[in-house]
Design an enzyme around this catalytic site. Structure first.
Site, PDB file in Angstrom:
ATOM      1  N   LYS A  17      50.323  45.772  49.093  1.00 58.56           N
ATOM      2  CA  LYS A  17      49.640  46.085  49.539  1.00 58.56           C
ATOM      3  C   LYS A  17      49.251  46.519  51.410  1.00 58.56           C
ATOM      4  O   LYS A  17      50.015  45.888  51.382  1.00 58.56           O
ATOM      5  CB  LYS A  17      48.027  45.547  49.543  1.00 58.56           C
ATOM      6  CG  LYS A  17      47.271  43.932  49.595  1.00 58.56           C
ATOM      7  CD  LYS A  17      46.803  44.212  51.321  1.00 58.56           C
ATOM      8  CE  LYS A  17      47.137  42.986  51.935  1.00 58.56           C
ATOM      9  NZ  LYS A  17      46.669  42.419  53.185  1.00 58.56           N
ATOM     10  N   ASP A 143      42.619  37.408  48.316  1.00 55.18           N
ATOM     11  CA  ASP A 143      42.461  38.941  48.163  1.00 55.18           C
ATOM     12  C   ASP A 143      43.435  39.581  46.328  1.00 55.18           C
ATOM     13  O   ASP A 143      43.509  40.390  45.867  1.00 55.18           O
ATOM     14  CB  ASP A 143      44.346  39.285  48.734  1.00 55.18           C
ATOM     15  CG  ASP A 143      44.470  39.273  49.887  1.00 55.18           C
ATOM     16  OD1 ASP A 143      43.013  39.861  50.673  1.00 55.18           O
ATOM     17  OD2 ASP A 143      45.123  39.713  51.147  1.00 55.18           O
TER      18      ASP A 143
END
Length: 309
Positions: A17, A143
Site C-alpha cells: 500500500k 494496518d
C-alpha cells in the site's frame, strides 16, 4: 475438525500500500496514535504458500527480501491466531516470498497477515464472519484491517475505522526504496519528541467529514490531479531528518515527471504519482540510473476483486 482437502500448497498474493495522506491527530492514553490517512493498495506483491502438516505448530521459510521466519513474522502470528480461534490442533507450513521490501512503509507484513487470515478462513469454509476476522486483524496490527478491504480507503482511529473510496482514480506509481530501514514504532516515538512538535500553523486540518468524502468520491475519478493536493505525511519530517535521501528521492521523482511525490507510512519508501503506466515506466528508466535504491512501477488497486488466489 477435518483438514481442508487439497493436495498441494495453496498460494495467495498480498499487495503493498501507499499512504496518499497521513495526518497524526493525537495520542491516546494507551500510547497509540490517532490518525487520518488515505491508503491505496498497489500491485506490488508478496506471495504466501500454505500447506497443512500433521505436526502441530507453524513452520516457515522466507525468500526474496529478508524477513523473520519465526513468531516475529505477522503471517506466522496470523495463522496462530486463526487456529486458536477455531480450535485447530494440527500444523501449517508457510513459504513466504517477499516481493515487498521490509520496514519500508509499504505495509508488507500487515498485508501478509491479512492474506493469511483470509486464505485460512476460505480454506476452512468461512468459520469466521467478516467482523470476527477484522477483530483478529486489529489485534495483529493497526494496518491489518485495511488489507482485509484491499481497496482505497480513508482510515481513522488507529487505522481500524475504514471508509472506502470507490471513485479513487486509477493511477500509476513509481516507488523507490532506499537502502535503509525504518521502524514504525521509532518514527511515532520520534514524532512525540519536543523537537518535532507541530507548529500551530502545521496542526492537522484534514478531518475528512462526510461532505468531504462525498466530494472526493464524486470528483477524484474525474480530476486525478486532486490526489496531489492530498499528499502530506506528518511522519516524513521525522524520517527525512534522519535519512536525507528521502528528500533527494522526492525531488528526483518530480524531476522525472511525477505529478507529486511523498514518503509512504513511516518510510523510507517514497512514491511518485503518475497519470499513466507509460509515464511511470519512463521515470523508472531515469531513476534506475541514479542508484537511489530499488525502483518499482505499480498500478493502484481499486477493487479487492483484484486479489490473486
Amino acid at each position: 475438525m477435518s483438514t481442508p482437502s487439497f493436495n498441494r500448497p495453496f498460494s495467495v498474493f498480498a499487495p503493498a500500500k501507499v499512504n496518499i495522506c497521513l495526518r497524526v491527530t493525537g495520542r491516546r492514553p494507551d500510547g497509540y496514535h490517532e490518525l487520518v490517512s488515505i491508503m491505496v493498495p498497489v500491485a506490488l506483491y508478496d506471495q504466501l504458500e500454505l500447506e497443512f502438516i500433521e505436526e502441530p505448530g507453524i513452520r516457515m521459510i522466507c525468500r526474496g527480501f529478508s524477513a523473520p521466519a519465526s513468531a516475529d513474522n505477522l503471517a506466522w502470528r496470523a495463522a496462530q491466531s486463526f487456529f486458536s480461534r477455531i480450535g485447530w490442533l494440527k500444523g501449517l507450513f508457510i513459504t513466504l516470498t517477499k516481493g515487498i521490501p521490509v520496514a519500508a512503509g509499504l505495509g508488507g507484513g500487515s498485508s501478509d497477515a491479512a492474506a493469511t487470515l483470509m486464505a485460512l478462513n476460505e480454506l476452512f469454509s468461512k468459520p469466521l464472519l467478516p467482523k470476527e476476522l477484522a477483530e483478529l486483524a486489529l489485534k495483529l496490527g493497526a494496518d491489518v484491517p485495511f488489507f482485509l478491504r484491499r481497496c482505497p480507503c480513508i482510515a481513522r482511529g488507529i487505522g481500524e475505522i475504514l471508509e472506502p473510496l470507490p471513485k479513487f482514480p486509477p493511477l500509476s506509481y513509481v516507488i523507490v526504496m532506499p537502502d535503509v530501514s525504518v521502524s514504525t514504532a521509532w518514527a511515532y516515538e520520534a514524532l512525540d519528541q519536543p523537537s518535532f512538535d507541530l507548529l500551530e500553523e502545521d496542526k492537522p486540518e484534514l478531518e475528512l467529514t462526510t461532505d468531504d468524502i462525498y466530494y472526493m468520491n464524486r470528483n477524484l475519478e474525474k480530476m486525478p490531479m486532486e490526489v496531489c493536493r492530498l499528499l502530506v505525511n506528518d511522519l516524513e519530517r521525522v524520517t527525512a531528518a534522519r535519512f536525507p535521501i528521502i528528500e533527494e528521492i522526492k525531488q528526483s521523482l518530480v524531476d522525472a515527471g511525477a505529478m507529486g511525490a511523498l514518503m509512504s507510512g513511516s518510510g523510507p519508501s517514497v512514491f511518485g504519482v503518475f497519470g499513466s503506466e507509460t509515464m511511470a515506466s519512463r521515470a523508472k528508466s531515469i531513476l534506475d540510473t541514479a542508484s537511489l535504491g530499488h525502483v518499482f512501477v505499480v498500478e493502484g488497486i481499486n477493487s479487492w476483486g483484484v486479489v490473486k488466489w
